[in-house]
Enzyme design. Structure first.
Site, short mmCIF file in Angstrom:
data_model
loop_
_atom_site.label_atom_id
_atom_site.label_comp_id
_atom_site.label_asym_id
_atom_site.label_seq_id
_atom_site.Cartn_x
_atom_site.Cartn_y
_atom_site.Cartn_z
N ASN A 1 40.64 37.12 30.24
CA ASN A 1 39.31 37.70 30.48
C ASN A 1 38.40 37.45 29.29
O ASN A 1 38.82 37.48 28.14
CB ASN A 1 39.38 39.19 30.87
CG ASN A 1 40.09 40.05 29.85
OD1 ASN A 1 41.05 39.62 29.23
ND2 ASN A 1 39.62 41.27 29.67
N CYS B 1 36.72 37.56 34.71
CA CYS B 1 38.12 37.99 34.79
C CYS B 1 39.07 36.82 34.51
O CYS B 1 38.74 35.67 34.79
CB CYS B 1 38.42 38.51 36.19
SG CYS B 1 37.43 39.92 36.66
N GLU C 1 41.78 35.95 36.07
CA GLU C 1 42.20 35.24 37.28
C GLU C 1 41.19 34.17 37.66
O GLU C 1 41.54 33.04 38.01
CB GLU C 1 42.33 36.20 38.48
CG GLU C 1 43.24 37.36 38.26
CD GLU C 1 42.54 38.60 37.69
OE1 GLU C 1 41.86 38.48 36.64
OE2 GLU C 1 42.69 39.68 38.28
N CYS D 1 40.61 42.76 40.58
CA CYS D 1 39.40 43.42 41.08
C CYS D 1 39.00 42.83 42.43
O CYS D 1 39.51 41.79 42.86
CB CYS D 1 38.27 43.29 40.06
SG CYS D 1 37.48 41.67 40.04
N CYS E 1 37.75 39.13 42.40
CA CYS E 1 38.84 38.15 42.29
C CYS E 1 39.58 38.02 43.63
O CYS E 1 39.94 36.92 44.03
CB CYS E 1 39.82 38.55 41.19
SG CYS E 1 39.16 38.23 39.53
#
Ligand SMILES: [Zn+2]
Length: 159
Positions: A62, A73, A75, A112, A115
């Site tokens: 992140n 983020c 991901e 989240c 994502c």
């Protein structure tokens, strides 16, 4: 009126050692990636590592910003980096971890909503699912399809 129930299947493990070798490798790569996070505001360092169909591993962490919405983020850093470096190559598996004060958080880290929506697009684009490993210190959740985290998802077919 009819009630509709939507279930998701999660494989739960207690330790990284219980995972298969690829998953263990990805979790360890995600832990390393988390250390490169820029997270001075939340103190929550997230790491992601994915393996592509061509065998390449791509990591993300992140990246926060004082103007909060400008951050990204872990991901999505990994997925967008994979898309930029290896366009058209499908994701096979993605592992995500989070560190608080340098230690793996106890429970499986939850991506989240934004994502999860990107997971939907990633699977839709590749026309195949990828699996997820959400690793915590005391529990690890594995899902066969990343999109299981977002039932009734909006995707490009709706446009
Ligand atoms: Zn996210």
């Amino acid at each position: 009126m009819k009630q509709v129930e939507i279930n998701i299947n999660i494989h739960a493990y207690e330790a990284v050692d219980d995972l298969n070798p690829q998953q263990q490798e990805l979790v360890n790569a995600a832990i390393d990636a988390a250390k490169s996070a820029w997270a001075p505001y939340s103190g929550f360092q997230v790491g992601a590592a994915l393996v592509l169909e061509n065998g390449e591993t791509v990591i993300g962490s992140n990246q926060e910003n004082a103007a909060f919405p400008s951050g990204m983020c872990a991901e999505r850093v990994a997925l967008y980096q994979a898309g930029a470096r290896f366009p058209g190559v499908a994701v096979v598996e993605l592992a995500i971890v989070a560190l608080k004060k340098g230690e793996l958080i106890a429970h499986p880290v939850a991506p989240c909503g934004a994502c999860r929506q990107v997971f939907v697009e990633t699977e839709h684009r590749a026309k195949k699912p990828f699996s997820l490993v959400l690793a915590g210190r005391n529990q690890i959740f594995c899902l066969d399809r990343a999109t299981n985290l977002l039932p009734l998802a909006f995707n490009a077919d709706e446009l």
